[in-house]
Design an enzyme around this catalytic site. Structure first.
Site: not given
Ligand code: NDP
Length: 247
Positions: A140, A153
């Site tokens: 990030s 975070y």
């Molecule tokens: P979402 O919340 O849409 O996606 C997050 C994903 O992580 C979901 O598919 C969720 O699935 C999964 N997840 C969470 N906890 C677990 C777990 N314990 N085991 C397996 N899967 C898990 O957000 P984003 O798409 O934005 O996030 C994706 C990545 O991008 C993250 O690492 C986030 O930190 C990073 N990021 C996002 C930014 C943004 O602005 N959106 C900016 C910078 C970085 P489920 O709940 O079904 O398990």
């Protein structure tokens, strides 16, 4: 080349992971999706299949080593191997430290740090043995800069930066040809903000995302670009975000 590569994606049930799975499948990759919400994964895999793509899914909690091992095994059983792992699962329940939301702190360490460790531990023996493979992670901009409200975070995402750089260096030293790419997104419109339990933080961040957020497909394009690079080339780091977001 993306075509026919087997790509395992964690956090594939929404946001960046979902967009990446769909894009890579459209370009001919065989994608293996993991997350906890398997109903969502089932639906995404069905959509990919309906469009002629190849995909499989498995319920995955990245904090469990055996779940990570199992999804690698699924990739081998269904598609004959694994070429790329996109370690993308992550959570961002931000708050001021003084709020003492210690459960959130520990959860972020478990998912954002240990989840990456578990995924790499699951795939590294395979990549080392075949002397090829690619590890891509979603850090990030919070892994590059400090923000109030994002101490824990940001710390987990700084960890990813260091870990990935050493993985790259050690692979080069050991001659195992494991390519790495770390992505540092700014505001992307996904479900990420849903996990913020602190009301004031949630409202502040929602305003930022409403003003600046871009589509997760922009990040999917970066993942595709990294995979598509020639096998002798690592494109190690990408900072990517809205053109109009000043910080
Ligand atoms: P979402 O919340 O849409 O996606 C997050 C994903 O992580 C979901 O598919 C969720 O699935 C999964 N997840 C969470 N906890 C677990 C777990 N314990 N085991 C397996 N899967 C898990 O957000 P984003 O798409 O934005 O996030 C994706 C990545 O991008 C993250 O690492 C986030 O930190 C990073 N990021 C996002 C930014 C943004 O602005 N959106 C900016 C910078 C970085 P489920 O709940 O079904 O398990």
């Amino acid at each position: 080349m993306i075509k026919d590569k087997v790509v395992v994606i964690t956090g594939a049930s929404s946001g960046i992971g979902e967009a990446t799975a769909k894009l890579l499948a459209r370009r001919g990759a065989k994608v293996v999706l993991g997350a906890r919400r398997d109903d969502r994964l089932k639906q995404i895999v069905a959509e990919i299949g309906a469009q002629g793509g190849q995909a499989a899914f498995r319920e995955l909690d990245v904090t469990s080593q055996s779940d990570n091992d199992a999804i690698i095994n699924l990739a081998k059983e269904r598609f004959g191997g694994v070429d790329v792992i996109f370690l993308n699962a992550g959570i961002m329940p931000n708050s001021q430290l003084s709020a003492l939301k210690t459960d959130d702190w520990h959860q972020m360490v478990d998912v954002n740090i240990k989840g990456v460790l578990n995924g790499v531990a699951a795939v590294l023996p395979t990549f080392t043995a075949k002397k090829s493979g690619q590890v891509i992670t979603t850090s990030s901009v919070a892994g590059l800069k400090a923000y109030p409200g994002g101490a824990v975070y940001g710390g987990t995402k700084w960890f990813v930066r260091d870990f990935m750089e050493v993985l790259r260096m050690e692979s080069a030293q050991e001659g195992t040809n494991i390519r790495t790419a770390t992505i540092y997104p700014a505001a992307v419109n996904t479900e990420l903000l849903n996990a913020i339990s602190d009301k004031a933080t949630a409202e502040t961040m929602q305003k930022v995302y409403d003003q600046y957020g871009i589509s997760p497909e922009r990040i999917a394009e970066i993942v595709a670009f990294a995979i598509d690079a020639p096998d002798d080339t690592t494109i190690n780091e990408f900072t990517v975000g809205p053109a109009n977001q000043p910080w």
